[in-house]
Design a protein around this motif. Structure first.
Motif, PDB file in Angstrom:
ATOM      1  N   GLU A 156       0.854  -1.195   0.000  1.00  0.00           N
ATOM      2  CA  GLU A 156       0.000   0.000   0.000  1.00  0.00           C
ATOM      3  C   GLU A 156       0.892   1.248   0.000  1.00  0.00           C
ATOM      4  O   GLU A 156       1.854   1.316   0.737  1.00  0.00           O
ATOM      5  N   PHE A 157       0.538   2.214  -0.838  1.00  0.00           N
ATOM      6  CA  PHE A 157       1.335   3.441  -0.895  1.00  0.00           C
ATOM      7  C   PHE A 157       0.576   4.655  -0.372  1.00  0.00           C
ATOM      8  O   PHE A 157       1.004   5.792  -0.558  1.00  0.00           O
ATOM      9  N   LEU A 158      -0.570   4.431   0.268  1.00  0.00           N
ATOM     10  CA  LEU A 158      -1.345   5.597   0.714  1.00  0.00           C
ATOM     11  C   LEU A 158      -0.608   6.344   1.817  1.00  0.00           C
ATOM     12  O   LEU A 158       0.105   5.747   2.623  1.00  0.00           O
ATOM     13  N   GLU A 160      -1.090   8.804   5.092  1.00  0.00           N
ATOM     14  CA  GLU A 160      -2.146   9.130   6.046  1.00  0.00           C
ATOM     15  C   GLU A 160      -2.549  10.600   5.918  1.00  0.00           C
ATOM     16  O   GLU A 160      -1.720  11.455   5.619  1.00  0.00           O
ATOM     17  N   LYS A 211       8.350  -1.494  -2.138  1.00  0.00           N
ATOM     18  CA  LYS A 211       7.699  -0.749  -1.059  1.00  0.00           C
ATOM     19  C   LYS A 211       8.761  -0.173  -0.105  1.00  0.00           C
ATOM     20  O   LYS A 211       8.728   1.007   0.244  1.00  0.00           O
ATOM     21  N   PHE A 256       8.076  16.647  -1.442  1.00  0.00           N
ATOM     22  CA  PHE A 256       8.876  16.061  -0.352  1.00  0.00           C
ATOM     23  C   PHE A 256      10.177  16.810  -0.091  1.00  0.00           C
ATOM     24  O   PHE A 256      11.209  16.220   0.196  1.00  0.00           O
ATOM     25  N   LYS A 258       9.991  19.612   2.012  1.00  0.00           N
ATOM     26  CA  LYS A 258       9.613  20.548   3.072  1.00  0.00           C
ATOM     27  C   LYS A 258      10.426  20.201   4.324  1.00  0.00           C
ATOM     28  O   LYS A 258      10.272  19.132   4.908  1.00  0.00           O
ATOM     29  N   SER A 260      11.552  20.123   8.111  1.00  0.00           N
ATOM     30  CA  SER A 260      10.670  19.945   9.269  1.00  0.00           C
ATOM     31  C   SER A 260      11.487  19.547  10.490  1.00  0.00           C
ATOM     32  O   SER A 260      12.713  19.482  10.438  1.00  0.00           O
ATOM     33  N   PHE A 263      10.911  13.447  10.018  1.00  0.00           N
ATOM     34  CA  PHE A 263       9.765  12.626   9.626  1.00  0.00           C
ATOM     35  C   PHE A 263       9.352  11.707  10.767  1.00  0.00           C
ATOM     36  O   PHE A 263      10.159  11.313  11.596  1.00  0.00           O
ATOM     37  N   GLY A 264       8.050  11.411  10.808  1.00  0.00           N
ATOM     38  CA  GLY A 264       7.526  10.440  11.762  1.00  0.00           C
ATOM     39  C   GLY A 264       6.632   9.467  11.021  1.00  0.00           C
ATOM     40  O   GLY A 264       6.753   9.320   9.801  1.00  0.00           O
ATOM     41  N   PHE A 268       8.279   5.109   7.721  1.00  0.00           N
ATOM     42  CA  PHE A 268       9.595   5.486   7.209  1.00  0.00           C
ATOM     43  C   PHE A 268      10.743   4.859   8.003  1.00  0.00           C
ATOM     44  O   PHE A 268      11.594   4.161   7.458  1.00  0.00           O
ATOM     45  N   PHE A 329       1.930  13.112  13.808  1.00  0.00           N
ATOM     46  CA  PHE A 329       3.185  13.099  13.027  1.00  0.00           C
ATOM     47  C   PHE A 329       3.090  13.929  11.758  1.00  0.00           C
ATOM     48  O   PHE A 329       4.093  14.258  11.134  1.00  0.00           O
ATOM     49  N   LYS A 330       1.863  14.304  11.375  1.00  0.00           N
ATOM     50  CA  LYS A 330       1.619  15.225  10.268  1.00  0.00           C
ATOM     51  C   LYS A 330       0.179  15.689  10.413  1.00  0.00           C
ATOM     52  O   LYS A 330      -0.559  15.161  11.252  1.00  0.00           O
ATOM     53  N   ARG A 441       7.678  23.702  11.521  1.00  0.00           N
ATOM     54  CA  ARG A 441       7.137  23.259  10.224  1.00  0.00           C
ATOM     55  C   ARG A 441       7.201  24.358   9.175  1.00  0.00           C
ATOM     56  O   ARG A 441       6.640  24.197   8.089  1.00  0.00           O
TER      57      ARG A 441
HETATM   58  C1  UDX Z   1       4.348   7.231   3.912  1.00  0.00           C
HETATM   59  C2  UDX Z   1       4.409   7.164   2.386  1.00  0.00           C
HETATM   60  O1  UDX Z   1       4.280   8.476   1.850  1.00  0.00           O
HETATM   61  C3  UDX Z   1       3.334   6.245   1.863  1.00  0.00           C
HETATM   62  O2  UDX Z   1       3.435   6.114   0.459  1.00  0.00           O
HETATM   63  C4  UDX Z   1       3.484   4.895   2.517  1.00  0.00           C
HETATM   64  O3  UDX Z   1       2.487   4.018   2.099  1.00  0.00           O
HETATM   65  C5  UDX Z   1       3.472   5.021   4.027  1.00  0.00           C
HETATM   66  O4  UDX Z   1       4.459   5.939   4.452  1.00  0.00           O
HETATM   67  P1  UDX Z   1       2.858   8.525   5.680  1.00  0.00           P
HETATM   68  O5  UDX Z   1       3.863   8.061   6.675  1.00  0.00           O
HETATM   69  O6  UDX Z   1       1.421   8.325   5.974  1.00  0.00           O
HETATM   70  O7  UDX Z   1       3.133   7.840   4.272  1.00  0.00           O
HETATM   71  O8  UDX Z   1       3.054  10.104   5.455  1.00  0.00           O
HETATM   72  P2  UDX Z   1       4.012  11.034   4.579  1.00  0.00           P
HETATM   73  O9  UDX Z   1       3.175  12.078   3.975  1.00  0.00           O
HETATM   74  O10 UDX Z   1       4.880  10.268   3.684  1.00  0.00           O
HETATM   75  O11 UDX Z   1       4.896  11.761   5.697  1.00  0.00           O
HETATM   76  C6  UDX Z   1       5.831  11.077   6.497  1.00  0.00           C
HETATM   77  C7  UDX Z   1       6.558  12.043   7.399  1.00  0.00           C
HETATM   78  O12 UDX Z   1       7.457  12.864   6.665  1.00  0.00           O
HETATM   79  C8  UDX Z   1       5.642  13.006   8.170  1.00  0.00           C
HETATM   80  O13 UDX Z   1       6.093  13.143   9.500  1.00  0.00           O
HETATM   81  C9  UDX Z   1       5.792  14.306   7.418  1.00  0.00           C
HETATM   82  O14 UDX Z   1       5.548  15.434   8.237  1.00  0.00           O
HETATM   83  C10 UDX Z   1       7.246  14.226   6.980  1.00  0.00           C
HETATM   84  N1  UDX Z   1       7.532  15.044   5.780  1.00  0.00           N
HETATM   85  C11 UDX Z   1       6.965  14.722   4.584  1.00  0.00           C
HETATM   86  C12 UDX Z   1       8.395  16.133   5.883  1.00  0.00           C
HETATM   87  O15 UDX Z   1       8.927  16.428   6.954  1.00  0.00           O
HETATM   88  N2  UDX Z   1       8.662  16.864   4.749  1.00  0.00           N
HETATM   89  C13 UDX Z   1       8.114  16.578   3.535  1.00  0.00           C
HETATM   90  O16 UDX Z   1       8.414  17.279   2.570  1.00  0.00           O
HETATM   91  C14 UDX Z   1       7.230  15.475   3.459  1.00  0.00           C
END
Ligand code: UDX
Ligand code: UDX
Length: 470
Positions: A156-158, A160, A211, A256, A258, A260, A263-264, A268, A329-330, A441
Motif C-alpha cells: 500500500e502506498f497511501l 495518512e 515498497k 517532499f 519541506k 521539518s 519525519f515520523g 519510514f 506526526f503530520k 514546520r
Molecule cells: C508514507 C508514504 O508516503 C506512503 O506512500 C506509505 O504508504 C506510508 O508511508 P505517511 O507516513 O502516511 O506515508 O506520510 P508522509 O506524507 O509520507 O509523511 C511522512 C513524514 O514525513 C511526516 O512526518 C511528514 O511530516 C514528513 N515530511 C513529509 C516532511 O517532513 N517533509 C516533507 O516534505 C514530506
C-alpha cells in the motif's frame, strides 16, 4: 469473488472501505482481534481520522462492507484474503531495533492454513521484508490440509491524512506474484476504478522490495533537505528558498522537500531499518550504513530542534511554560506513531520545562501514553523522575490560546491548517516576554509575526537577532 482482510488498522480499514465502495457486488469482510476497534468501525466514530473516510464507509457498510472479530469464518468464506496486520520493528532478540517483527503475519498465515479449504489467494498488504512471501508460502503448505493457494504482494502506498484521495486516484498499484491467474484476479478488482496502465505487475520479490525502496527514497529526501536546513541556519540561507530553487529542476521535482522537525509515522523509520537489516543479512554493510544515515540524520534533526529551543531561551527552560501546537506526526491524522513531537516533548520535559499541549485530533490519554512509552527502557521500566515529570509537567488543553497563555514560548510541531488562522495579536498579548515562537514546520508567516513582536525561530532560517547583527 469474496474478500476478507485481517487487520482493521490505518491501512486495512481505508483500503477495504474503498474496494467495497468501488465494487458493490464484492462482499468485503474486515476482521481484527481488537473488539474495541471493530466496534468503532461499526459506529459513527471511526477509530482513525481521515478526511472523507466516514462517507466512504457509510456508503458501503451494511451493503457489502462488514467489520467483525469472526476471523475464522471470514477467512473460510473468502476467495481472497488480505493480510494487513502491523509489522513493528523488533524490540528484542536477533535484529532488535532493526528487523521487522513478523509474529503477527506468521500467525495469520497459520490461521489461514487451519481455517481454510478450497483455493485462496493470499495477499500481503503489510509492509514486509523481501522474501516474506516465501515464508508465508511455506507456512501455508506445511499447515494446510484441504487448501491450495497463491501468494501475492500488493503493498500500500497511501499516505495518512490523504488516504481517501490516494486510494481513489493512486499513482500506481503494484502487484507482485507468480501465478498470472491470481494476479489477474486482483488486477480485475482494482481495474474497476483505476486505469489498467497504472496497475504494475512484477515478481514477488520486486514488489516487496519496491515498497521498502519507495519509503526509503521519500524519507531520504526529507533527511536531505533537513541536513541542508542546519547549514541554512548557520549561513543565513533560507531552506524554503533553496527547496524552491532546486525543486524547479524537473529532474529533482518539488515534492517532499519541506524541511521539518523530522519525519515520523509508522513506516519510514521502520522500513529503512528493515532495509538496513536486510542489507546486513545479505553481507552488504556499506549499503546498510548508507541507508542507516537517513535515520541518523532524522534523529539529529529532532534533537537539534529541542536544543535550539533551550539555547535560545537563555540556556534554560526549567519551570518555563512552553505551548506545544500539534502532536500528530503530520496534519489531518490522529496518528502519533513515531511522531517527532514525542521526542521533542520528552527532551524538553527532561530539561524541566512545563508543557501545555494542544492537538486538534489527538486525545490526552494518547499523548501521555506516547510520552510514557518514549521514556520506557528496553525492560519496560520507566524511572520515577520521568513518570512524575509526565504526570506533573504535562497539561493537555483544548486550543492554541489556552496552550499559549502565560507561556514563555510556543513550538509548532504539526502543520495543522487551523494554526494559520489564529489571532496572533491576542496570543502575543497573553504570552510572557520575549515571546518566543519556534516554528518546526515553517508554517506561519514569519514577517507578520515579527511585526507583532514575536521572536521567531524557524527551521532552516537564521534567527531574527542574528540577521539584525549581520
Ligand atoms: C508514507 C508514504 O508516503 C506512503 O506512500 C506509505 O504508504 C506510508 O508511508 P505517511 O507516513 O502516511 O506515508 O506520510 P508522509 O506524507 O509520507 O509523511 C511522512 C513524514 O514525513 C511526516 O512526518 C511528514 O511530516 C514528513 N515530511 C513529509 C516532511 O517532513 N517533509 C516533507 O516534505 C514530506
Ligand atoms: C500497516 C501495515 O500493515 C504495516 O506493515 C505498515 O508498515 C503500516 O501500515 P497499520 O494498518 O498502520 O499497519 O497498523 P495498525 O493500525 O496497527 O493495524 C493493524 C491491525 O491488525 C490492528 O487493528 C490489530 O489489532 C490487528 N491485528 C494484529 C490482528 O487483527 N491480528 C493480529 O494477529 C495482529
Amino acid at each position: 469473488m469474496k474478500i476478507c482482510c485481517i487487520g482493521a488498522g490505518y491501512v486495512g480499514g481505508p483500503t477495504m472501505a474503498m474496494i467495497a465502495k468501488q465494487c458493490p457486488d464484492i462482499p468485503v469482510h474486515v476482521v481484527d482481534l481488537n473488539q474495541t476497534r471493530i466496534d468503532a468501525w461499526n459506529s459513527d466514530k471511526l477509530p482513525i481520522y481521515e478526511p472523507g473516510l466516514q462517507e466512504v464507509v457509510q456508503e458501503a457498510r451494511g451493503r457489502n462492507l462488514t467489520f467483525s472479530t469472526n476471523v475464522d469464518a471470514a477467512i473460510e468464506e473468502a476467495d481472497m484474503v488480505f493480510i494487513s496486520v502491523n509489522t513493528p520493528t523488533k524490540t528484542y532478540g536477533i535484529g532488535a531495533g532493526r528487523a521487522a517483527n513478523l509474529e503477527f503475519v506468521e500467525k495469520c498465515a497459520r490461521q489461514i492454513a487451519r481455517s481454510s479449504s478450497g483455493h485462496k489467494i493470499v495477499v500481503e498488504k503489510s509492509t514486509l521484508p523481501v522474501r516474506t512471501a516465501q515464508a508465508v508460502k511455506r507456512i501455508l503448505s506445511s499447515e494446510a490440509t484441504n487448501l491450495t493457494f497463491d501468494v501475492l504482494s500488493n503493498p500500500e502506498f497511501l499516505a495518512e491524512g490523504n488516504a481517501v484521495d490516494d486510494l481513489l486516484d493512486p499513482d500506481r498499484v503494484l502487484i507482485g506474484g507468480e501465478s498470472q491467474k491470481a494476479i489477474d484476479a486482483l488486477c480485475d478488482v482494482y481495474a474497476r476504478w483505476i486505469p489498467r496502465e497504472r496497475i504494475l505487475t512484477t515478481n514477488l520479490w520486486s514488489s516487496e522490495l519496491s515498497k521498502l525502496t519507495a519509503n526509503a527514497f521519500l524519507a531520504q529526501r526529507v533527511s536531505s533537505i533537513n541536513a541542508i536546513s542546519a547549514l541554512c541556519e548557520a549561513t543565513g540561507a533560507d531552506v524554503d528558498e533553496v527547496a524552491r530553487a532546486i525543486g524547479t529542476d524537473s529532474r529533482i521535482g518539488p515534492k517532499f522537500l519541506k524541511s521539518s522537525i523530522g519525519f515520523g509515522g509508522s513506516c519510514f523509520q521502520k522500513d529503512i531499518l528493515n532495509l538496513v537489516y536486510l542489507c546486513e543479512h545479505f553481507g552488504l554493510p556499506e549499503v546498510a550504513s548508507y541507508w542507516e544515515q537517513v535515520v541518523t540524520m532524522n534523529d539529529h534533526q529532532k534533537q537539534r530542534f529541542s536544543e535550539r529551543i533551550v539555547k535560545t531561551m537563555f540556556n534554560t527552560v526549567s519551570d518555563k511554560k512552553i505551548g506545544i501546537w500539534g502532536f500528530a506526526f503530520k496534519k489531518d491524522t490522529n496518528d502519533t506513531r513515531e511522531s517527532a513531537a514525542i521526542y521533542i516533548c520528552r527532551d524538553l520535559l527532561r530539561e524541566r520545562a512545563r508543557l501545555t499541549i494542544y492537538d486538534p485530533r489527538v486525545p490526552a490519554e494518547q499523548i501521555r501514553a506516547e510520552l510514557t512509552y518514549a521514556c520506557t527502557d528496553n525492560n519496560g521500566q520507566i524511572s520515577e523522575v520521568d513518570r512524575q515529570m509526565i504526570e506533573n509537567n504535562v497539561e493537555v488543553v483544548n486550543d492554541c490560546y489556552e496552550a499559549s497563555r502565560q507561556a514563555h514560548a510556543v513550538a509548532v510541531l504539526t502543520e495543522w491548517d487551523e494554526f494559520k488562522e489564529l489571532d496572533f495579536e491576542k496570543i502575543h498579548h497573553s504570552m510572557l516576554r520575549p515571546a518566543f515562537l519556534f516554528d518546526g514546520r515553517n508554517l506561519l508567516d514569519r514577517e507578520s509575526l515579527e511585526s507583532i513582536g514575536f521572536e521567531v525561530h524557524a527551521i532552516g532560517k537564521s534567527s531574527q537577532r542574528r540577521r539584525s547583527d549581520d
